[in-house]
Design an enzyme around this catalytic site. Structure first.
Site, PDB file in Angstrom:
ATOM      1  N   VAL A 170      39.256  32.583  35.605  1.00  0.00           N
ATOM      2  CA  VAL A 170      38.052  33.366  35.273  1.00  0.00           C
ATOM      3  C   VAL A 170      38.109  34.792  35.805  1.00  0.00           C
ATOM      4  O   VAL A 170      37.280  35.618  35.412  1.00  0.00           O
ATOM      5  CB  VAL A 170      36.771  32.686  35.807  1.00  0.00           C
ATOM      6  CG1 VAL A 170      36.503  31.402  35.067  1.00  0.00           C
ATOM      7  CG2 VAL A 170      36.856  32.450  37.300  1.00  0.00           C
ATOM      8  N   TYR A 171      39.028  35.100  36.682  1.00  0.00           N
ATOM      9  CA  TYR A 171      39.098  36.462  37.209  1.00  0.00           C
ATOM     10  C   TYR A 171      39.486  37.412  36.086  1.00  0.00           C
ATOM     11  O   TYR A 171      40.512  37.248  35.430  1.00  0.00           O
ATOM     12  CB  TYR A 171      40.129  36.570  38.341  1.00  0.00           C
ATOM     13  CG  TYR A 171      39.808  35.793  39.590  1.00  0.00           C
ATOM     14  CD1 TYR A 171      38.553  35.232  39.806  1.00  0.00           C
ATOM     15  CD2 TYR A 171      40.766  35.624  40.581  1.00  0.00           C
ATOM     16  CE1 TYR A 171      38.270  34.520  40.949  1.00  0.00           C
ATOM     17  CE2 TYR A 171      40.492  34.916  41.745  1.00  0.00           C
ATOM     18  CZ  TYR A 171      39.241  34.365  41.918  1.00  0.00           C
ATOM     19  OH  TYR A 171      38.970  33.653  43.069  1.00  0.00           O
ATOM     20  N   GLY A 172      38.646  38.430  35.891  1.00  0.00           N
ATOM     21  CA  GLY A 172      38.918  39.400  34.837  1.00  0.00           C
ATOM     22  C   GLY A 172      38.996  38.767  33.462  1.00  0.00           C
ATOM     23  O   GLY A 172      39.625  39.316  32.558  1.00  0.00           O
ATOM     24  N   GLU A 173      38.328  37.604  33.287  1.00  0.00           N
ATOM     25  CA  GLU A 173      38.359  36.875  32.014  1.00  0.00           C
ATOM     26  C   GLU A 173      39.791  36.623  31.542  1.00  0.00           C
ATOM     27  O   GLU A 173      40.100  36.703  30.359  1.00  0.00           O
ATOM     28  CB  GLU A 173      37.553  37.615  30.948  1.00  0.00           C
ATOM     29  CG  GLU A 173      36.078  37.770  31.305  1.00  0.00           C
ATOM     30  CD  GLU A 173      35.279  38.491  30.238  1.00  0.00           C
ATOM     31  OE1 GLU A 173      35.896  39.086  29.328  1.00  0.00           O
ATOM     32  OE2 GLU A 173      34.043  38.466  30.314  1.00  0.00           O
ATOM     33  N   GLY A 174      40.653  36.319  32.493  1.00  0.00           N
ATOM     34  CA  GLY A 174      42.040  36.016  32.176  1.00  0.00           C
ATOM     35  C   GLY A 174      42.989  37.177  32.375  1.00  0.00           C
ATOM     36  O   GLY A 174      44.208  36.971  32.491  1.00  0.00           O
TER      37      GLY A 174
END
Length: 320
Positions: free
Chosen positions: A52-56
């Site tokens: 989920v960090y940076g939406e991938g």
């Protein structure tokens, strides 16, 4: 950097982990590369991220740096699943379909054929634990994952998962001089089951560094509307007293409050490696400097006392 075993497993990791939550957001590719090289050059091995960090995009950035910049075999690569939520038949979370799809997505973005430590980012109350663990067991048997961990479980959740046949080697929780709540039930459960602790926010979301003692620096997370609430969680009178004690200790030792706070949590019982994030390499270098610091017993006792968490029934029973 010293090396420690992760729980009761045969996996060995550096006693400090590099966090990447800000990568591809506040930290660009060049700065991320600089951080990774500095971390590895200092002897660091454990690098932590999440789908989920940076939406991938964070996984993609990290994956682009492995191989040419830093040999893949020099890194213990850790990522997480579960926190993604969406529509569709699997709906995200910890269902078997969602987890195995998330695993394939992480492998693709990271550009690797296996993940060293795959972690459940949170407990999912909507999915039977048996189903979640069956997906983790398949990931292990397939060779796509080497070890399994969890994050942010309560004490009873961790104890329940720890009894399962799928071996859980690590757990991530917020833990610092500002936040010691996991000492009541989570740490005892982890110790009983031989699960290693990887603390996140070991610097009290930045507050324990002392940067907020006289105000809010313009370039800090506390000044960022998106992160201000996250930081304000520890901008209390109690934590202010802890920060003063840390600063006094740092002055006496000729070091920084950051180093004192990080050394304290690093050497707590059950802790394997605090996860340290940084916006830039200069910040990371300050954290890496804590490797050379061991707190004297008297200072550690004073910090224990000023930050002592409250507890009662049933943690302390019978009452004295």
């Amino acid at each position: 950097m010293q090396i420690r075993r992760l729980g009761n497993s045969g996996l060995r990791v550096s006693r400090m982990a590099l966090g990447t939550m800000d990568w591809a957001r506040d930290t660009d590719a060049d700065e991320a590369a600089s951080q990774l090289v500095a971390f590895v050059d200092a002897g660091g091995t454990l690098v932590d991220t999440a789908d989920v960090y940076g939406e991938g995009e964070t996984e993609e950035l990290l994956g682009s740096l492995l191989g040419d910049l830093v040999p893949r075999e020099d890194i213990v690569l850790a990522t997480k699943a579960v926190a993604n939520r969406g529509t569709g038949p699997f709906g995200g979370g910890a269902s078997r379909g969602s987890l195995l799809g998330a695993l394939d997505g992480s492998l693709r973005r990271l550009g690797v054929d296996h993940i060293d430590l795959w972690q459940l980012h949170a407990w999912d109350p909507n999915v039977p634990l048996e189903e979640t663990l069956s997906a983790m067991e398949y990931a292990l048997r397939s060779g796509k994952v080497r070890y399994i961990g969890v994050a942010n479980y309560t004490g009873w959740q961790l104890a329940t998962a720890g009894c399962a046949p799928v071996p859980i080697v690590s757990t991530q929780h917020e833990y610092s001089l500002a936040e010691r709540g996991i000492e009541r039930e989570v740490i005892p459960a982890a110790e009983y089951h031989g699960i290693g602790l990887l603390p996140w926010a070991p610097l009290g979301r930045g507050v324990l560094t002392g940067k907020y003692r006289t105000g809010t620096p313009a370039d800090s997370r506390g000044a960022d509307p998106e992160y201000a609430g996250y930081v304000d969680r520890h901008r209390t009178e109690r934590v202010a007293r802890i920060v003063e004690a840390i600063s006094t200790a740092a002055d006496g030792l000729g070091t920084s409050p950051l180093a004192v706070a990080l050394a304290w949590v690093r050497d707590r019982p059950g802790v394997v490696a605090p996860v340290v994030g940084a916006r830039d390499t200069a910040q990371l270098t300050g954290s890496l400097a804590a490797e050379d610091l061991t707190l004297p017993a008297a200072i550690r006792a004073a910090l224990d006392d000023v930050s002592e968490p409250g507890s009662g029934y049933p943690e302390r029973w019978p009452h004295s």
